[in-house]
Write an enzyme that holds these catalytic residues in place. Structure first.
Site, mmCIF file in Angstrom:
data_model
loop_
_atom_site.group_PDB
_atom_site.id
_atom_site.type_symbol
_atom_site.label_atom_id
_atom_site.label_comp_id
_atom_site.label_asym_id
_atom_site.label_seq_id
_atom_site.Cartn_x
_atom_site.Cartn_y
_atom_site.Cartn_z
ATOM 1 N N ASP A 24 0.853 -1.177 0.000
ATOM 2 C CA ASP A 24 0.000 0.000 0.000
ATOM 3 C C ASP A 24 0.898 1.241 0.000
ATOM 4 O O ASP A 24 2.081 1.169 0.348
ATOM 5 C CB ASP A 24 -0.880 -0.048 1.254
ATOM 6 C CG ASP A 24 -1.710 1.196 1.454
ATOM 7 O OD1 ASP A 24 -2.392 1.609 0.499
ATOM 8 O OD2 ASP A 24 -1.678 1.751 2.566
ATOM 9 N N ASP A 26 -0.476 4.927 0.916
ATOM 10 C CA ASP A 26 -0.868 5.933 1.902
ATOM 11 C C ASP A 26 -0.895 5.366 3.318
ATOM 12 O O ASP A 26 -1.609 4.405 3.604
ATOM 13 C CB ASP A 26 -2.252 6.490 1.557
ATOM 14 C CG ASP A 26 -2.194 7.436 0.375
ATOM 15 O OD1 ASP A 26 -1.538 8.476 0.494
ATOM 16 O OD2 ASP A 26 -2.794 7.123 -0.668
#
Length: 272
Positions: A24, A26
């Protein structure tokens, strides 16, 4: 091997790697979630966003619908949003150390994100430099609203990667690799922190879940194996041990579960 986009990371930037790290963006590579940051500071605010996140975890709303509400609350022209985030989003202090080690050891790093490509590229270029070009990014895109331009107030909206309830079902990026024959299949790592990572959680060999975040609540509740990380220094140490043969993926997952049960996941050993 296949030349299709499904298997791009078997060809670029390294051919036939033994390990691939999916992550991922963020709140995982970065210290702040850029989308949350926009929503909280120039959108409808933190309280409404956190309420929507709880509704996602409780199955009351899809991530797709909740995230669109969050992004729709941000009215600034898109170029101003990019500039705003480049100025304010900071990198995990140990990510570059991991990334340089991964490049030297020919381990592809693939960002699988619910964010938007121009924002991710701009933030990474600012924080990682020229080596950011060696990162594969699979994510959503922005698009102009009908009759408007990106440069106008309220002129953009999110364009989802696929038709799933996630808007971007991250599992679809990992699954082709997970389903490869054993003699062709790399070991798959994944790092994440939040509700957008739920679909990828079951598709990897070793899941790194960020301490105290929503992904751990889901993994604990659904009995998905994981190991806890606070920053990329612990990720790097674990991956180095696995690559060197000092530790197996199963041992790392067992250690993660033990840390969770002992309260080391930032949730006091319990999930909602």
């Amino acid at each position: 091997m296949s030349q299709s986009d499904d298997f791009k990371s078997l060809e670029w930037p390294f051919k036939d790697p033994k390990f691939i790290f999916f992550t991922d963006f963020d709140g995982t590579i970065t210290l702040q979630d850029s989308n949350d940051y926009m929503t909280d500071t120039i959108g409808f605010g933190k309280e409404i966003r956190e309420g929507l996140n709880r509704d996602i975890l409780d199955g009351k709303i899809t991530f797709r619908d909740a995230f669109r509400q969050m992004m729709d609350s941000v009215k600034k022209p898109f170029p101003e949003c990019v500039e705003y985030l480049v100025k304010n989003i900071k990198l995990d202090p140990h990510f570059n150390e991991y990334y340089q080690w991964a490049l030297k050891n020919q381990i592809p790093t693939v960002i699988v994100s619910s964010g938007m490509q121009p924002i991710i590229r701009a933030v990474l270029k600012n924080l990682v430099g020229d080596d950011a070009d060696k990162l594969t990014i699979v994510c959503n895109e922005p698009e102009a609203r009908p009759g408007k331009k990106f440069e106008e107030e309220g002129g953009w909206q999110i364009k989802y990667h696929d038709d799933s309830g996630f808007g971007h079902d991250k599992s679809l990026t990992l699954r082709p690799y997970a389903n490869l024959p054993a003699d062709k299949r790399p070991t798959l790592f994944y790092a994440g922190d939040g509700v957008s990572d739920l679909s990828a959680a079951r598709e990897t060999d070793l899941l790194f879940a960020k301490k105290g975040r929503d992904l751990i609540k889901y993994c604990a509740r659904e009995e998905v194996p994981f190991t806890v990380f606070e920053d990329w220094s612990s990720i790097l140490a674990t991956v180095q041990d696995i690559v060197a043969g000092k530790k197996s993926v199963q041992q790392a997952a067992d250690e993660g579960y033990k840390a969770y049960k002992e309260g080391g996941a930032g949730l006091n050993g319990a999930a909602k």
